[in-house]
Scaffold this motif. Structure first.
Motif, short mmCIF file in Angstrom:
data_model
loop_
_atom_site.label_atom_id
_atom_site.label_comp_id
_atom_site.label_asym_id
_atom_site.label_seq_id
_atom_site.Cartn_x
_atom_site.Cartn_y
_atom_site.Cartn_z
N ILE A 84 0.85 -1.21 0.00
CA ILE A 84 0.00 0.00 0.00
C ILE A 84 0.88 1.25 0.00
N LEU A 85 1.93 1.21 0.85
CA LEU A 85 2.84 2.36 0.91
C LEU A 85 3.49 2.63 -0.45
N PHE A 86 3.92 1.57 -1.11
CA PHE A 86 4.56 1.72 -2.42
C PHE A 86 3.56 2.24 -3.45
N LEU A 87 2.31 1.75 -3.37
CA LEU A 87 1.28 2.22 -4.31
C LEU A 87 1.01 3.70 -4.12
N VAL A 88 0.83 4.09 -2.84
CA VAL A 88 0.58 5.51 -2.53
C VAL A 88 1.76 6.35 -3.00
N GLY A 89 2.97 5.85 -2.72
CA GLY A 89 4.18 6.56 -3.15
C GLY A 89 4.23 6.70 -4.67
N GLY A 90 3.90 5.62 -5.37
CA GLY A 90 3.92 5.63 -6.84
C GLY A 90 2.91 6.62 -7.41
N ILE A 91 1.69 6.63 -6.82
CA ILE A 91 0.66 7.57 -7.30
C ILE A 91 1.13 9.01 -7.05
N GLY A 92 1.69 9.23 -5.85
CA GLY A 92 2.20 10.57 -5.51
C GLY A 92 3.29 11.00 -6.47
N LEU A 93 4.15 10.05 -6.80
CA LEU A 93 5.25 10.33 -7.72
C LEU A 93 4.72 10.72 -9.11
N ALA A 94 3.74 9.94 -9.57
CA ALA A 94 3.16 10.21 -10.89
C ALA A 94 2.47 11.57 -10.90
N TYR A 95 1.76 11.89 -9.81
CA TYR A 95 1.08 13.19 -9.71
C TYR A 95 2.10 14.32 -9.75
N ASN A 96 3.16 14.10 -8.96
CA ASN A 96 4.22 15.10 -8.86
C ASN A 96 4.87 15.37 -10.22
N ALA A 97 5.13 14.28 -10.94
CA ALA A 97 5.85 14.41 -12.21
C ALA A 97 4.96 14.93 -13.33
N LEU A 98 3.68 14.53 -13.33
CA LEU A 98 2.84 14.83 -14.48
C LEU A 98 1.93 16.05 -14.28
N VAL A 99 1.46 16.26 -13.06
CA VAL A 99 0.45 17.31 -12.83
C VAL A 99 1.08 18.63 -12.38
N LEU A 406 19.53 10.20 8.65
CA LEU A 406 18.21 9.83 8.12
C LEU A 406 17.47 11.06 7.63
N SER A 407 17.53 12.13 8.42
CA SER A 407 16.82 13.35 8.01
C SER A 407 17.44 13.94 6.75
N GLN A 408 18.77 13.78 6.62
CA GLN A 408 19.42 14.27 5.39
C GLN A 408 18.95 13.48 4.16
N ARG A 409 18.79 12.18 4.34
CA ARG A 409 18.31 11.36 3.22
C ARG A 409 16.88 11.74 2.87
N LEU A 410 16.06 11.95 3.90
CA LEU A 410 14.66 12.33 3.64
C LEU A 410 14.62 13.71 2.98
N GLU A 411 15.51 14.59 3.44
CA GLU A 411 15.60 15.93 2.84
C GLU A 411 15.97 15.82 1.36
N PHE A 412 16.88 14.89 1.06
CA PHE A 412 17.27 14.67 -0.34
C PHE A 412 16.06 14.19 -1.15
N LEU A 413 15.35 13.20 -0.58
CA LEU A 413 14.22 12.62 -1.32
C LEU A 413 13.12 13.67 -1.55
N PHE A 414 12.76 14.38 -0.48
CA PHE A 414 11.64 15.32 -0.60
C PHE A 414 12.06 16.68 -1.16
N GLY A 415 13.34 17.00 -1.05
CA GLY A 415 13.83 18.28 -1.57
C GLY A 415 14.43 18.14 -2.96
N ASP A 416 15.62 17.55 -3.02
CA ASP A 416 16.35 17.49 -4.30
C ASP A 416 15.63 16.65 -5.35
N TRP A 417 14.96 15.58 -4.90
CA TRP A 417 14.35 14.68 -5.88
C TRP A 417 12.90 15.07 -6.18
N LEU A 418 12.05 15.10 -5.15
CA LEU A 418 10.62 15.32 -5.39
C LEU A 418 10.24 16.80 -5.48
N TRP A 419 11.11 17.68 -4.99
CA TRP A 419 10.83 19.12 -4.98
C TRP A 419 9.57 19.46 -4.20
#
Lengths: 427, 233
Positions: A84-99, A406-419
């Motif tokens: 479920i977590l991966f599905l939610v993450g995937g949908i969020g990713l697609a929304y982020n990238a496309l919308v 851990l917070s630096q990695r999360l910062e990378f994921l939500f900042g540098d990658w997902l914006w």
């Protein structure tokens, strides 16, 4: 058998650590089917569970209700949660990238050309008589070329143009691109790098679910890249300047180290001295040979002897003597006007007493009987308390360090990658 | 002789020269030379490690043992990264010596080797260590029980340090004046005092104990009393 187990529990009670170990071994023996290895494992039936008196199972891993490996229902439930977590993450990713207008992970760079010219540099006025004029590569806008202290040599062979690339924040880059600046562009290589870094970050985190092929893939990459990284650093940072540059200085100067200072007078000595590690190095590599492995004991003996000599001096000087000297300090601290500083004095006393108490615990292994023994015992106990506080502080700092990572990695994921987070408003 | 006496002599001579170099200025140069040799050998040891990695993984792949595909991934990652680094493929030219291609900067993020470090090795290593946050917390939850005074001291200190170095310190004890007589009860002040005095005392004694242990072990090696590293016939 129940009686035998009860006896074991009684003898171990009061020593939580050994009790836990015993339970774990027995449970693992059951799971792996090692029925004949120990008497306890032989007679323990699967339905017999050892519990501590205070809080259920001594080792949570041995509790089938909490251990997913032993409980298929729990394993399925965990898999569902992660799915479920991966599905939610995937949908969020697609929304982020496309919308979203500016989706995620884009790296922009500015490219520019820099021209270098080879120039004649005159010997400075008043320089020693031995110092001669030289040639040097300088940037075409170098001040030395403007003020005449360097004269550019004519001809295409003395001119070089190099592409330089620097990163540009995404928002500024988009604005410059919109304004028609052709030097700024999206860097496919760096953008791909951010995506790859995000993939590897998630791949390692996937171990929290369980050991899986994606994690193993990332782990294999880590082993290979890490070995090559340290080997490369060893080659360029140590072998080339410390070994090859001494064996063939002129060649190395012309090939890889143009700034190398070659002293012709020292060359023979340097060459002979460099032969020793070269020979020892080859002998060390003989460890890979099936029959000549014993030859590697010579360089190994050298490494052990050198390490022993270096550590002996470093630890005696840097740790033993320096720490002792810093501990033997005035217990009454005074300020500039000569009045006593209570806090500082108390701190010095706590420090001094603490060091002595812990050292007493470490080194005075006398029996805690009689007048002297009782006193040593009490001081040792105080030393143990100091050690517990030290370990508690070390544990707290370790946890903080890991959580920071851990917070630096999360910062990378939500900042540098997902914006998704952008506190500096640069994206 | 070749397998025992000479190695013992080499160990004693190398260690002895370095100790002598510290105490006698006349032999300082000898110490520097020996240290240089040691650094070179340490770099050769990396090559030995790389060679070993190569053999182990090639053997695993050739015999198609379980997990051989991962060995292949390791091998490819190793060979590609090594080629980028040792051959300085795509290295950024050195601004001072642009005409010497091998003097280029291979560690720049604009060079393939630096790129691998920035986007592969660095995230992998950092995440690997970050993962430990979960396991440290999990292990602490399972193992720590405040059942005696020692355990209470350990747990209490860990809590004070954790709270005292975060915003929680201000939220919980920020109302205590930092200048007043009860300033030492502020979590941030407590964390500083514990680190500065109590923890320093413990660490110092541990360091002194370690130093004595290392000195004793070093002397055993140099004097040839400890011979565990020698080849057994």
């Amino acid at each position: 058998m129940t009686e035998q187990l009860s006896q074991q529990r009684t003898t171990q009670r009061g020593d939580g650590a050994s009790h836990t170990i015993m339970c774990t071994e027995m449970r693992s023996a059951e799971h792996t089917g090692m029925h004949a290895s120990t008497s306890a494992a032989t007679h323990t039936s699967p339905h017999v569970q050892l519990r501590t008196a205070s809080h259920g199972y001594a080792n949570p891993a041995s509790n089938p209700a909490a251990n997913p490996a032993a409980n298929p229902r729990l394993r399925r439930a965990r898999t569902t949660i992660w799915l479920i977590l991966f599905l939610v993450g995937g949908i969020g990713l697609a929304y982020n990238a496309l919308v979203r207008p500016h989706g995620m992970a884009e790296v922009y760079v500015e490219r520019s050309e820099k021209t270098f010219v080879e120039a004649d540099i005159a010997a400075p006025v008043g320089a020693p008589s031995g110092e001669k004029a030289s040639t040097k590569w300088l940037a075409s806008d170098s001040p030395a070329l403007q003020d005449g202290s360097a004269i550019a040599m004519a001809g295409a062979a003395h001119t070089l143009t190099i592409n330089e690339t620097v990163g540009v924040p995404p928002r500024a880059a988009r604005e410059r691109i919109a304004a028609g600046d052709s030097n700024v562009s999206l860097s496919i290589v760096d953008t791909l790098g951010v995506w790859i870094a995000a993939f590897f970050t998630l791949a390692i985190f996937s171990f929290l679910w369980r050991d899986n092929p994606i994690y193993k893939f990332a782990e294999s990459i880590l082993v290979g890249v890490s070995a090559a990284y340290w080997m490369t650093l060893g080659y360029w940072a140590t072998l080339v300047p410390n070994l090859f540059a001494k064996i063939a200085p002129e060649t190395i100067k012309g090939w890889a180290m143009p700034a190398l200072d070659v002293q012709p007078a020292d060359q023979t000595t340097q060459f002979l001295l460099a032969l020793v590690p070269l020979i020892l190095g080859f002998m060390l590599l003989m460890r890979l040979s099936p029959k000549g492995g014993w030859i590697s004991v010579w360089p190994l003996a050298f490494i052990i002897g050198t390490t022993a000599g270096l550590k002996f001096v470093a630890f005696i000087e840097g740790d033993l003597m320096a720490q002792a000297a810093n501990t033997i300090i005035p217990l009454v601290a005074l300020n500039d006007t000569g009045s006593m500083q209570f806090g500082e004095s108390l701190g010095n006393l706590v420090l001094f007493v603490g060091v002595l108490a812990v050292l007493t615990y470490f080194f005075f292994s006398v029996e805690h009987k009689g007048r002297l023994g009782t006193m040593v015992g009490k001081v040792s106990r105080l030393g143990i308390w100091y050690l517990m506080i030290t370990f508690g502080a070390a544990f707290g700092l370790t946890v903080m360090g890991r959580i920071t990572l851990l917070s630096q990695r999360l910062e990378f994921l939500f900042g540098d990658w997902l914006w998704i987070i952008d506190p500096a408003n640069i994206r | 002789m070749l397998k025992r006496t000479i190695p013992l002599f080499i160990t004693g001579a190398a260690g002895g020269i370095l100790i002598l170099a510290y105490f006698s200025p006349a032999t300082t140069n000898w110490g520097e030379v020996v240290t240089d040799w040691m650094n070179t050998l340490a770099a050769v040891a990396f090559i030995l490690g790389g060679g070993n990695l190569l053999f182990v993984n090639l053997e695993k792949i050739s015999s198609k043992r379980s997990g051989w595909a991962y060995a292949l991934v390791t091998l490819l990652a190793f060979v590609v990264t090594l080629a980028f680094g040792v051959l300085k493929i795509g290295a950024v030219p050195n601004a001072q010596f642009p005409a010497t291609p091998w003097a280029g900067d291979y560690e720049s993020v604009r060079a393939p080797f630096g790129w691998v470090y920035e986007y592969v090795l660095s995230p992998l290593t950092a995440t690997m260590f970050a993962l430990l946050a979960f396991y440290v917390a999990s292990a602490a939850f399972r193992a720590f029980r405040a059942k005696n005074i020692e355990a209470i001291l350990l747990l209490g200190t860990a809590f004070v340090i954790l709270l005292g170095r975060t915003a929680a310190a201000g939220i919980l004890t920020g109302w205590i004046s930092p200048e007043g007589p009860f300033a030492f009860l502020r979590l941030d002040t407590m964390a500083v005092n514990i680190m500065q005095y109590v923890s320093t005392a413990g660490t110092r004694a541990v360091m002194m104990g370690i130093a004595l242990g290392i000195a004793a072990t070093s002397l055993r090696l140099i004097l040839g009393i400890d011979r565990s590293y020698l080849v057994n016939d």
